[in-house]
Design an enzyme around this catalytic site. Sequence first.
Site, PDB file in Angstrom:
ATOM      1  N   SER A 172     -14.884 -22.557  27.539  1.00 53.20           N
ATOM      2  CA  SER A 172     -13.673 -22.677  28.043  1.00 53.20           C
ATOM      3  C   SER A 172     -13.552 -23.075  29.408  1.00 53.20           C
ATOM      4  O   SER A 172     -13.860 -24.082  29.674  1.00 53.20           O
ATOM      5  CB  SER A 172     -12.924 -21.255  27.853  1.00 53.20           C
ATOM      6  N   HIS A 215     -10.208 -18.826  19.968  1.00 53.74           N
ATOM      7  CA  HIS A 215     -10.966 -19.284  21.077  1.00 53.74           C
ATOM      8  C   HIS A 215     -11.804 -18.308  21.614  1.00 53.74           C
ATOM      9  O   HIS A 215     -11.583 -17.086  21.915  1.00 53.74           O
ATOM     10  CB  HIS A 215      -9.923 -19.627  22.175  1.00 53.74           C
ATOM     11  N   GLU A 250      -8.387 -22.745  17.744  1.00 53.97           N
ATOM     12  CA  GLU A 250      -8.476 -22.502  19.209  1.00 53.97           C
ATOM     13  C   GLU A 250      -7.265 -21.828  20.162  1.00 53.97           C
ATOM     14  O   GLU A 250      -7.181 -21.126  20.941  1.00 53.97           O
ATOM     15  CB  GLU A 250      -8.669 -24.064  19.939  1.00 53.97           C
TER      16      GLU A 250
END
Length: 495
Positions: free
Chosen positions: A192, A399, A304
């Site tokens: 990320s 995610h 995600e």
Amino acid sequence: MTRAGDVEGLRLGEVEAFLGIPYAAAPVGPLRWRPPAPVAPWTGVRAATQYGPSAWQAVMPEGFGPWTREYVVQDEVSEDCLYLNVWTPATRAAGPCPVLVWIHGGAFCQGSGSVPIYEGRALAAQGVVVVTLNYRLGVLGFLSHPALSQEDPAQGGGNFGLQDQLAALRWIQDNIAAFGGNPGAVTLAGQSAGALSVHMLVASPRARGLFHRAIAQSGPPTLAPIRNRAEAEADGCAFVDSLQAATPDALRSWPVAALTRTLAPGPRFMPMVDGVLLPAWPPQRSPQHLGSDVPMLVGQTADENSGLDPAYAGDDGTALDALLQRQAGSAAPALAEAYRQACAGDTGAAYHAASRDAWLAALWDWASQRLGHTHSPVYAYHFDHAPPGPETQRYGAFHTAEVPYVMSTLHAAPDRGYSSDDHALSALASRYWLNFVRTGNPNSPGMPPWPALDDRVPRMLRIAPDPTVEPMLSAACRQIVDHQQRAPTLVTLLS
């Protein structure tokens, strides 16, 4: 023995852990909003048996959305946060071990190297040295202002959190051999915001030679609208003015809680293109700024946006149309119809597919440009396994879902009820990552083969209990790529 003094850690079976080692001076008082300064040497032996404080941030120790306790900060937060952690095999191999350096995620406003799923013990037991680190976040890490730029023209001013990451990499070059690590075999990795940090450091001329391989999980550059200096400084001026201060220097004596009390939750202050540390963004748009030519491993999860986008996989047709308009411009109506037909009229499934393809398109947009200008291979993955836990059906492979699998930290969440299949998948995924850390190639005998990306027929590894090699781009993906290449500063839901 480090260059600043001796440290004493913990023996944890096959692994030694050295926690909370300072790699730079505390960035407080007159050092607030300045480049990281050297650590003052100490005498005697410093205990390195517990984590140092995490960067100042709002904390939610019980977690939120799909991110349960093991994904979030659990310890003290402080402006004094520039610490790193080292896990190393207790029994030294014949030669020094390769090094994995992990940069945490959290939208540049949250996170820590001590988050439970990042613990390096399990990977270190398999013969690598693992380093996790903290860096300044939010307004303390990324405030930009003309006065700050004037104070430090050599560094460009601002991007203090990225400067911290560089300082940690230099510390590793200077000290990791004492922990059994090889400073000539460093893999930089993150997820990320950590993945975006990896891309920025790969692109940065200041980071050349500090690492030799790179892993970027769930952070394709074209999905991150990084501001230029003028935009970032204008926002910084507005913030300083809102506190009725003449300059940032006037705020260096403020208590950190008073400094941050007016800020809304979520990301506001992030890295900027400063022309020095980060010369251009996205990096693939400017071939002369592609940076370090090192092997890279990149990828994403299948869902995600499930915890980030309130409209994700819902039955709102207007939300699907709006998503595709952002992704594909004038091609959106035809794509919406194609997705609906492919999903038998299921709008939620069409939204899921379109969201997945946007991430794949962004990943390919970056990779295709890099492959055209560098010599090192790129390996791409798609993590397609929903971990057990709260609302598994809703969140899927969310995610960050792959991180405990590749870090071998499923034990950090015993309440999730991981099965033998989960543990087998973790063993496979971590073996791919360890192979890459050791050699720059994730493959080894007896494993499902993982081909490097080919710009003629791009293929990726689908990481699941039944791993397969699959095409990276559908026809819809290619149309999204075409639009992204015409409009490179997309709005993202990464935060």
